[in-house]
Each structure stands twice: as C-alpha cells, then as structure tokens.
Motif scaffolding. Structure first.
Motif, mmCIF file in Angstrom:
data_model
loop_
_atom_site.group_PDB
_atom_site.id
_atom_site.type_symbol
_atom_site.label_atom_id
_atom_site.label_comp_id
_atom_site.label_asym_id
_atom_site.label_seq_id
_atom_site.Cartn_x
_atom_site.Cartn_y
_atom_site.Cartn_z
ATOM 1 N N GLU A 339 -4.887 3.186 -87.336
ATOM 2 C CA GLU A 339 -5.119 1.890 -87.757
ATOM 3 C C GLU A 339 -5.873 1.026 -87.045
ATOM 4 O OE1 GLU A 339 -0.638 1.728 -90.186
ATOM 5 O OE2 GLU A 339 -1.327 0.312 -88.512
ATOM 6 N N VAL A 340 -5.615 1.125 -85.502
ATOM 7 C CA VAL A 340 -6.318 0.176 -84.913
ATOM 8 C C VAL A 340 -7.621 0.731 -83.962
ATOM 9 C CG1 VAL A 340 -4.436 -1.044 -84.271
ATOM 10 C CG2 VAL A 340 -5.043 0.786 -82.694
ATOM 11 N N THR A 341 -7.817 2.188 -84.086
ATOM 12 C CA THR A 341 -9.084 2.724 -83.542
ATOM 13 C C THR A 341 -10.434 2.712 -84.418
ATOM 14 O OG1 THR A 341 -7.142 4.084 -82.216
ATOM 15 C CG2 THR A 341 -9.409 4.885 -82.058
ATOM 16 N N PRO A 342 -11.514 2.436 -84.029
ATOM 17 C CA PRO A 342 -12.408 2.701 -84.527
ATOM 18 C C PRO A 342 -12.892 4.217 -85.093
ATOM 19 C CG PRO A 342 -13.149 1.256 -82.809
ATOM 20 C CD PRO A 342 -11.724 1.599 -82.692
ATOM 21 N N GLU A 343 -13.174 4.424 -86.072
ATOM 22 C CA GLU A 343 -13.299 5.934 -86.384
ATOM 23 C C GLU A 343 -14.167 6.964 -85.687
ATOM 24 O OE1 GLU A 343 -15.143 8.762 -90.214
ATOM 25 O OE2 GLU A 343 -14.566 6.503 -90.329
ATOM 26 N N PRO A 344 -15.217 6.383 -85.146
ATOM 27 C CA PRO A 344 -15.960 7.318 -84.105
ATOM 28 C C PRO A 344 -15.257 7.777 -82.901
ATOM 29 C CG PRO A 344 -17.479 5.548 -85.216
ATOM 30 C CD PRO A 344 -16.113 5.196 -85.292
ATOM 31 N N LEU A 345 -14.354 6.735 -82.552
ATOM 32 C CA LEU A 345 -13.812 6.908 -81.217
ATOM 33 C C LEU A 345 -12.249 7.757 -81.326
ATOM 34 C CD1 LEU A 345 -13.958 3.351 -79.544
ATOM 35 C CD2 LEU A 345 -15.226 5.621 -78.965
ATOM 36 N N LEU A 346 -11.967 8.041 -82.723
ATOM 37 C CA LEU A 346 -10.546 8.356 -82.734
ATOM 38 C C LEU A 346 -10.291 9.726 -82.091
ATOM 39 C CD1 LEU A 346 -7.755 7.897 -84.133
ATOM 40 C CD2 LEU A 346 -8.910 9.093 -86.445
ATOM 41 N N GLY A 347 -11.181 10.570 -82.152
ATOM 42 C CA GLY A 347 -11.244 11.958 -81.549
ATOM 43 C C GLY A 347 -10.668 11.835 -80.025
ATOM 44 N N ARG A 348 -11.534 10.994 -79.426
ATOM 45 C CA ARG A 348 -11.433 10.718 -77.892
ATOM 46 C C ARG A 348 -10.226 9.977 -77.429
ATOM 47 N NH1 ARG A 348 -17.147 8.524 -77.286
ATOM 48 N NH2 ARG A 348 -16.988 8.553 -79.599
ATOM 49 N N VAL A 349 -9.645 8.889 -78.307
ATOM 50 C CA VAL A 349 -8.714 8.106 -78.222
ATOM 51 C C VAL A 349 -7.359 8.971 -78.209
ATOM 52 C CG1 VAL A 349 -7.148 6.173 -78.889
ATOM 53 C CG2 VAL A 349 -9.508 5.958 -78.808
ATOM 54 N N THR A 350 -7.348 9.805 -79.513
ATOM 55 C CA THR A 350 -6.357 10.804 -79.644
ATOM 56 C C THR A 350 -5.993 11.650 -78.349
ATOM 57 O OG1 THR A 350 -6.463 10.528 -82.127
ATOM 58 C CG2 THR A 350 -5.322 12.394 -80.993
ATOM 59 N N SER A 351 -7.448 12.396 -78.050
ATOM 60 C CA SER A 351 -7.381 13.183 -76.899
ATOM 61 C C SER A 351 -6.637 12.574 -75.587
ATOM 62 C CB SER A 351 -8.713 13.845 -76.648
ATOM 63 O OG SER A 351 -8.781 14.413 -75.440
ATOM 64 N N ALA A 352 -7.154 11.249 -75.356
ATOM 65 C CA ALA A 352 -6.498 10.678 -73.939
ATOM 66 C C ALA A 352 -5.004 10.203 -74.118
ATOM 67 C CB ALA A 352 -7.320 9.165 -73.847
ATOM 68 N N PHE A 353 -4.548 9.935 -75.346
ATOM 69 C CA PHE A 353 -3.255 9.486 -75.782
ATOM 70 C C PHE A 353 -2.366 10.740 -75.303
ATOM 71 C CE2 PHE A 353 0.313 8.835 -78.108
ATOM 72 C CZ PHE A 353 0.667 7.579 -77.933
ATOM 73 N N TRP A 354 -2.892 11.930 -76.127
ATOM 74 C CA TRP A 354 -1.918 13.070 -75.915
ATOM 75 C C TRP A 354 -1.942 13.622 -74.377
ATOM 76 C CZ3 TRP A 354 -3.361 15.755 -81.227
ATOM 77 C CH2 TRP A 354 -2.772 15.173 -82.128
ATOM 78 N N THR A 355 -3.080 13.622 -73.746
ATOM 79 C CA THR A 355 -3.191 14.066 -72.559
ATOM 80 C C THR A 355 -2.359 13.114 -71.679
ATOM 81 O OG1 THR A 355 -5.662 14.434 -72.655
ATOM 82 C CG2 THR A 355 -4.757 14.287 -70.422
ATOM 83 N N LEU A 356 -2.214 11.837 -71.539
ATOM 84 C CA LEU A 356 -1.502 11.064 -70.833
ATOM 85 C C LEU A 356 0.099 11.355 -71.161
ATOM 86 C CD1 LEU A 356 -3.628 7.887 -70.845
ATOM 87 C CD2 LEU A 356 -3.218 9.520 -68.815
ATOM 88 N N GLN A 357 0.242 11.390 -72.491
ATOM 89 C CA GLN A 357 1.662 11.550 -72.794
ATOM 90 C C GLN A 357 2.150 12.654 -72.562
ATOM 91 O OE1 GLN A 357 2.088 11.221 -77.256
ATOM 92 N NE2 GLN A 357 4.189 12.049 -77.091
ATOM 93 N N TYR A 358 1.477 13.793 -72.668
ATOM 94 C CA TYR A 358 2.279 15.025 -72.299
ATOM 95 C C TYR A 358 1.852 15.550 -70.847
ATOM 96 C CZ TYR A 358 3.426 15.445 -77.012
ATOM 97 O OH TYR A 358 3.989 15.202 -78.514
ATOM 98 N N SER A 359 1.344 15.033 -70.111
ATOM 99 C CA SER A 359 0.794 15.319 -68.946
ATOM 100 C C SER A 359 2.129 15.843 -67.809
ATOM 101 C CB SER A 359 0.088 14.222 -68.075
ATOM 102 O OG SER A 359 0.701 13.148 -67.746
ATOM 103 N N ALA A 360 3.071 15.263 -67.837
ATOM 104 C CA ALA A 360 4.224 15.600 -67.087
ATOM 105 C C ALA A 360 5.188 16.462 -67.918
ATOM 106 C CB ALA A 360 5.186 14.402 -66.609
ATOM 107 N N ALA A 361 4.999 16.614 -69.014
ATOM 108 C CA ALA A 361 6.057 17.021 -70.173
ATOM 109 C C ALA A 361 6.250 18.657 -69.583
ATOM 110 C CB ALA A 361 5.757 16.967 -71.352
ATOM 111 N N PRO A 362 5.293 19.533 -69.135
ATOM 112 C CA PRO A 362 5.622 20.843 -68.801
ATOM 113 C C PRO A 362 6.611 21.125 -67.608
ATOM 114 C CG PRO A 362 3.174 20.587 -69.400
ATOM 115 C CD PRO A 362 4.026 19.373 -69.392
ATOM 116 N N VAL A 363 6.325 20.052 -66.613
ATOM 117 C CA VAL A 363 7.256 19.945 -65.547
ATOM 118 C C VAL A 363 8.433 19.544 -66.178
ATOM 119 C CG1 VAL A 363 7.704 18.949 -63.379
ATOM 120 C CG2 VAL A 363 5.425 19.440 -64.093
#
Length: 403
Positions: A339-363
């Motif tokens: 809802e809040v992310t401009p469409e052309p940025l959605l891929g990069r914002v989604t990627s950044a969000f998931w990277t940061l969210q799961y960065s420590a999850a494997p450990v």
C-alpha cells in the motif's frame, strides 16, 4: 465482457498464474516435510535437521540481497519459469541419488540453491500480480492467491507424510520436483502487462548494492516499516526452526511415524487458511496495530505450549493456531508494504525487507534445534514462545500502534 470485469478465475492469464503459483506452493510444502525426514532418516539428529534449515535459510537471505534488483531488471515471466525449472532439476536429483543409498551431503547442496531460487521467485511473485489484474482488484487477487496457497499448504504436508510413509521421503521429493515442472509449463502461457516506470525510479546500472540501498532507505524513512523490520528480525530468529522442532517432537519425543508428522503439519496448515480468510475482516475491525500485535502474541503462546504437550491432537491444534497467526501478521505486513510503496520500487523494497527480516533467522534455527536436542523441546519452546510474547508487548509502544 471486458476482461477486467470478468471473475478472476475466468481471466486466462491470472487463472493460469493462479494455478501455477498453487503448484509451486504445493512443491515447497512437500519439500518442507520430505527434506527434514530425509535428514532424520540418514542421521537421526535434530541438530542436523536444524543445520539444513539454517543453511537453506542463509542461502535465501543471501539471495534476497539481490533479488529485488534482479526482478526490477529482467523479464519477470521468464524469471518465474527459470526458477521453477531449476528447482525441478535439482529436487529431481535427490530421489535418483538416494536410490543408491542415503547421501546427506546432497541435501546441503540442493536445498541452499533451491532456497535462493525460491527467494527470487517469491520477490517476482509480489510484483507480478500488479501486471495481471487492475489496481482495484489487487486485494481480491491477493486473497484468492493466499487462500489457494494455504490449501496447497494443507495438501502438501499431508501428501508428503503419506508418500514418505508408503515409499520413503526421497520419493516425496520427486513429487515435489514434478510439481515445479508443471508450474513452469503453465507459466509459459501467461502474459504480464508491462509496467510504466518513472525514470527516476528505474533501476540503474551502477550496481546491485545501490539498488539494495534504495530499498533500505525507503524502509528506514518509513516509521512503521522500520519498526516492523526490527521486530520481525527478532521474531524470525526465534521461529524459523519451529517446523523442525514439531517434526522432532512428534517423531522422537512422542514416537509417531512419518504419516502422523504429515497429518500434524497438514492440520497446522489449516490454520493458515483460517488466518488468510479472517485477516481482512479482523484488520478492518481492529486496525493494523492490534491485529499484528495480537497475532504475534498468540504465536508466542502457541509456540510455548508445543513442547509441553504429549497429545498429538494438541500439537496439531497449537501448530494451527501458530500458523494462523503467522499468516495474519505476515499478510498485514505485506499488504501495508504494498500500500505504501511506489510500484517501481516494490521489488527492491520487498527484497530489502526480507533480507533484513531473515538475516539472523538461519542462525536462530540452528541454535533452536541444537538447544532442543540437548535441553529438551519443552524448555526451548517455552523460552522462544515467551520471547515472542515480549515482542507483542513491546509493539504498542512503537509506531505500529497507530498504523
């Protein structure tokens, strides 16, 4: 009748994509059960199961760093097809090699690559829906996709458990490979509308790291997304190993066969369906903050009780409650981001969000399963679940409350 006014199931491109996405989720849910069972069959070790989950999660996090920039640069339909074909080939190797005897090392090669490719698929999937339906039907489309994905999440674990019980978990992985092949064939017939991209937001040629920083910058300047990223970072650290913990608890602590494991996970996945059907109504009534916070709190309580019960039926019910609330919290989070992310940025914002969210999850998965093997599932589940409840207690004091 104008194609945009037709029911979604009668729109050829969306209907075909819908079917292909359901098959991909079905394949993923087969692998979620079959691969840990293969590790347990070969080693008998919960810690080795957790290590496999950790290695796969680490590969997924690494892929997430670049996934958004890749998705914003290439043809998305071809990317989805390629991801399915790669997973078909790699998962197809497992039953062929296993026919000559267990080869645990192969799983530590196949799963990380498949998890990385799956992350590319997931980020592309988030952006593709906007190219298939009109903007005013996005919520309906996402709801249909989530509902059938949840149904596949029920059938996958149940089917994987039954196939593993009858013919062995290696054959279940072969079924997984076949599902990706059919999905790739379906995607060949999907047409995705081209997006109009503002030149200022188009991915540049300076490098993938700059594109990742673009997504991180957007998250950092949005108070609610910034807070969600931090809290979900901790939540993912605590909960990524839950599936391994449940499988080990049912098989080792309670002494039940593979078929029971599949049944428990399938019943748990019913919670995902319930959460997907309820989340829109609950969010409309209570708002984003209470819905997200309450979901995380129930997740913690269900997690804390999983290791203390000796009844398979109760384990299944608690798993369903956990997955229902994970689904509700995750859907709220993804919807807000869309809802809040401009469409052309959605891929990069989604990627950044998931990277940061799961960065420590494997450990976290490795630590959780290692600790459970040495100190028991009851104690570890209670501690991890209690920490999840603390996350929910902190959330009302952040911008999430007024989102």
């Amino acid at each position: 009748m104008d194609d945009g006014a037709r029911p979604l199931w009668r729109q050829r491109d969306f209907g075909t994509f819908w079917f292909a996405q359901t098959l991909s989720v079905l394949g993923d849910s087969f692998a979620m059960i079959a691969l840990p069972l293969l590790v347990l069959q070969a080693t008998g070790s919960l810690a080795r199961m957790g290590l496999l989950t950790a290695v796969g999660g680490a590969a997924s996090v690494l892929a997430a760093v670049f996934a958004g920039a890749v998705v914003d640069r290439v043809d998305r339909r071809r990317l989805l097809i390629g991801c399915d074909l790669v997973r078909m080939v790699l998962y197809g190797l497992v039953p062929l090699v296993w026919a000559c005897g267990p080869r645990g090392w192969l799983l530590y090669v196949v799963l990380p690559v498949c998890e990385a490719v799956g992350m590319l698929f997931a980020v592309a999937y988030v952006t593709v829906v906007r190219g298939l339906v009109d903007r005013d039907r996005l919520t309906e489309a996402n709801g249909r996709l989530n509902a059938t994905a949840a149904a596949a999440g029920v059938l996958g674990p149940l089917g994987a458990g039954l196939v593993a019980a009858w013919t062995g978990p290696a054959v279940a992985v072969g079924v997984d490979a076949a599902s990706f092949g059919v999905s790739a064939a379906c995607l060949c017939f999907v047409r995705i509308r081209a997006r109009a991209v503002d030149g200022a937001e188009r991915p540049g040629r300076a490098g993938l790291w700059r594109d990742l920083r673009t997504g991180v910058s957007f998250l950092r300047h949005h108070p609610v997304l910034r807070t969600l990223t931090v809290l979900l970072f901790v939540f993912s650290f605590l909960t990524l190993g839950l599936t391994d913990l449940v499988i080990y608890h049912v098989k080792h602590d309670l002494g039940h066969p593979d078929g029971t494991v599949g049944t428990v996970m399938a019943v748990g996945a019913l919670g995902t369906i319930a959460g997907s059907l309820l989340v829109a109504r609950v969010r409309r009534r209570f708002g984003f903050g209470p819905t997200w916070t309450g979901s995380v709190a129930v997740c913690g309580l269900a997690f804390a009780g999983l290791g203390r019960t000796h009844a398979v039926a109760v384990v299944a019910v608690l798993s369903a409650a956990f997955l229902a609330c994970v689904g509700m919290a995750g859907t709220c989070s993804m919807s807000l981001r869309q809802e809040v992310t401009p469409e052309p940025l959605l891929g990069r914002v989604t990627s950044a969000f998931w990277t940061l969210q799961y960065s420590a999850a494997p450990v976290g998965a490795a630590v959780l399963t290692w600790a459970a093997e040495r100190h028991g599932t009851a104690l570890v589940a209670a501690v991890a679940g209690g920490c999840c409840v603390l996350i929910a207690a902190v959330a009302p004091a952040t911008p999430i409350r007024g989102a």
